[in-house]
Design a protein around this motif. Sequence first.
Motif, PDB file in Angstrom:
ATOM      1  N   LYS A 249       0.837  -1.200   0.000  1.00  0.00           N
ATOM      2  CA  LYS A 249       0.000   0.000   0.000  1.00  0.00           C
ATOM      3  C   LYS A 249       0.871   1.248   0.000  1.00  0.00           C
ATOM      4  CE  LYS A 249      -4.021  -2.116   0.399  1.00  0.00           C
ATOM      5  NZ  LYS A 249      -5.050  -2.063  -0.670  1.00  0.00           N
ATOM      6  N   SER A 250       0.357   2.322  -0.584  1.00  0.00           N
ATOM      7  CA  SER A 250       1.063   3.601  -0.542  1.00  0.00           C
ATOM      8  C   SER A 250       0.655   4.376   0.705  1.00  0.00           C
ATOM      9  CB  SER A 250       0.728   4.431  -1.784  1.00  0.00           C
ATOM     10  OG  SER A 250      -0.631   4.852  -1.744  1.00  0.00           O
ATOM     11  N   LEU A 252      -0.497   7.337   0.684  1.00  0.00           N
ATOM     12  CA  LEU A 252      -1.765   7.976   0.340  1.00  0.00           C
ATOM     13  C   LEU A 252      -2.938   7.030   0.566  1.00  0.00           C
ATOM     14  CD1 LEU A 252      -3.353  10.356  -0.879  1.00  0.00           C
ATOM     15  CD2 LEU A 252      -2.834   9.423  -3.152  1.00  0.00           C
ATOM     16  N   GLU A 253      -2.805   5.795   0.133  1.00  0.00           N
ATOM     17  CA  GLU A 253      -3.885   4.829   0.308  1.00  0.00           C
ATOM     18  C   GLU A 253      -4.177   4.575   1.774  1.00  0.00           C
ATOM     19  OE1 GLU A 253      -3.490   1.974  -3.642  1.00  0.00           O
ATOM     20  OE2 GLU A 253      -2.040   1.739  -2.008  1.00  0.00           O
ATOM     21  N   VAL A 254      -3.126   4.498   2.594  1.00  0.00           N
ATOM     22  CA  VAL A 254      -3.318   4.265   4.030  1.00  0.00           C
ATOM     23  C   VAL A 254      -4.013   5.461   4.678  1.00  0.00           C
ATOM     24  CG1 VAL A 254      -2.100   3.987   6.220  1.00  0.00           C
ATOM     25  CG2 VAL A 254      -1.426   2.631   4.234  1.00  0.00           C
ATOM     26  N   LEU A 255      -3.610   6.658   4.313  1.00  0.00           N
ATOM     27  CA  LEU A 255      -4.254   7.847   4.870  1.00  0.00           C
ATOM     28  C   LEU A 255      -5.737   7.878   4.511  1.00  0.00           C
ATOM     29  CD1 LEU A 255      -1.544  10.593   4.179  1.00  0.00           C
ATOM     30  CD2 LEU A 255      -2.015   9.439   6.335  1.00  0.00           C
ATOM     31  N   GLU A 256      -6.029   7.608   3.251  1.00  0.00           N
ATOM     32  CA  GLU A 256      -7.428   7.632   2.816  1.00  0.00           C
ATOM     33  C   GLU A 256      -8.243   6.548   3.512  1.00  0.00           C
ATOM     34  OE1 GLU A 256      -6.982   9.481  -1.684  1.00  0.00           O
ATOM     35  OE2 GLU A 256      -6.851   7.314  -1.402  1.00  0.00           O
ATOM     36  N   ALA A 257      -7.646   5.376   3.700  1.00  0.00           N
ATOM     37  CA  ALA A 257      -8.349   4.284   4.377  1.00  0.00           C
ATOM     38  C   ALA A 257      -8.654   4.620   5.828  1.00  0.00           C
ATOM     39  CB  ALA A 257      -7.513   3.009   4.303  1.00  0.00           C
ATOM     40  N   ASN A 258      -7.907   5.581   6.372  1.00  0.00           N
ATOM     41  CA  ASN A 258      -8.130   6.002   7.755  1.00  0.00           C
ATOM     42  C   ASN A 258      -8.887   7.323   7.846  1.00  0.00           C
ATOM     43  OD1 ASN A 258      -6.535   4.246   9.962  1.00  0.00           O
ATOM     44  ND2 ASN A 258      -5.438   4.161   8.001  1.00  0.00           N
ATOM     45  N   MET A 302       6.385  12.811  -2.391  1.00  0.00           N
ATOM     46  CA  MET A 302       5.095  12.561  -3.018  1.00  0.00           C
ATOM     47  C   MET A 302       4.536  11.263  -2.438  1.00  0.00           C
ATOM     48  SD  MET A 302       5.289  15.212  -4.801  1.00  0.00           S
ATOM     49  CE  MET A 302       6.753  16.227  -5.041  1.00  0.00           C
ATOM     50  N   ILE A 303       3.509  11.384  -1.635  1.00  0.00           N
ATOM     51  CA  ILE A 303       3.036  10.232  -0.865  1.00  0.00           C
ATOM     52  C   ILE A 303       2.225   9.240  -1.688  1.00  0.00           C
ATOM     53  CG2 ILE A 303       3.105  11.473   1.333  1.00  0.00           C
ATOM     54  CD1 ILE A 303       0.061  11.797   1.097  1.00  0.00           C
ATOM     55  N   CYS A 304       1.981   9.540  -2.971  1.00  0.00           N
ATOM     56  CA  CYS A 304       1.242   8.576  -3.795  1.00  0.00           C
ATOM     57  C   CYS A 304       2.135   7.422  -4.247  1.00  0.00           C
ATOM     58  CB  CYS A 304       0.605   9.263  -4.993  1.00  0.00           C
ATOM     59  SG  CYS A 304       1.782   9.934  -6.192  1.00  0.00           S
ATOM     60  N   VAL A 305       3.450   7.672  -4.359  1.00  0.00           N
ATOM     61  CA  VAL A 305       4.345   6.617  -4.853  1.00  0.00           C
ATOM     62  C   VAL A 305       5.579   6.395  -3.976  1.00  0.00           C
ATOM     63  CG1 VAL A 305       3.680   6.812  -7.287  1.00  0.00           C
ATOM     64  CG2 VAL A 305       5.499   8.282  -6.380  1.00  0.00           C
TER      65      VAL A 305
END
Length: 317
Positions: A249-250, A252-258, A302-305
Amino acid sequence: MPDEVLNLQITDLTAEAKGVMVIELRSTTGQALPPFKPGAHVELHLPGNIVRQYSLCNDARETHRYCLGVGLSPSSRGGSRHVHRSLKVGDTLKVSPPRNHFPLQEDAPQLVFFAGGIGITPVWSMIQWCEANGRPWHLFYLVRNRQRAAFLETLGGFGDRVTLHADDEAGGLFDIAAAIARQPANVHIYTCGPTPLMLAVEAAASGFPDGQVHFEWFTPRQPTASGADKAFTVQLARSGRSLEVPADKSILEVLEANGLRVESSCREGTCASCEICVLEGIPEHRDSVLTAAERNNNDVMMICVSRSRSENLVLDL
């Protein structure tokens, strides 16, 4: 969607070359638009929750309009296809204010541009700035054929300051290494276009200081392999929360999931929408935006990648 998003109207659509559309956007109220400098881009918010970045190609002194050059991608995921087939004059679009991660070094003693295909869009804005400010420049414009060369008629008026190479006419690819070898030591080189062009210029210009070689990547460059991805922890300085980022997971994905809303767009490290300040720890940069010097500073990522070389990262969130 950013709070400061602009509502702009399409006032002109021009087929500039084969597969290239130029969109003119103006305020619906006639107000001046946020200023920009050559190399800047905006984000178009298109139907289907599609957000795409396109470079501004008009004269940066203009405050009444934005002009964008959009090439029709044969592998379009919906953005360029929608622009070419569905947009019409009078439509209103949500547009982000300009951002610039490809800025022109205005005091450079000599400027040389390499543009491949639709990569001419930010370069054309830069050339207009050079002309307005009396700065020396040369353009190497590399295309498959003349039919796909945007702004060709106007550029033809600059004589030998423009080197046009059409693969079909020349019977092969342009010798980038030879062209760069002829450049003076103090030149600043700007390149925008397909990945093979970018990589060729990067290799040929490896003897120049990093600060004199500038790139605008369309697609993400392949990061240098550093072994299998590993899990790490991000600490959010403002809230004090700590979150585990698994190997698959990136950030960004972890932040969005939370439940955390962070601005993002491309999700492939090319637009810099998700740039975040790093307060502690060492990022593993995988973006295609930051310069070598910016990567060495390790104060943004860049937290997306991008990931982490240290077990823990503290972010300004």
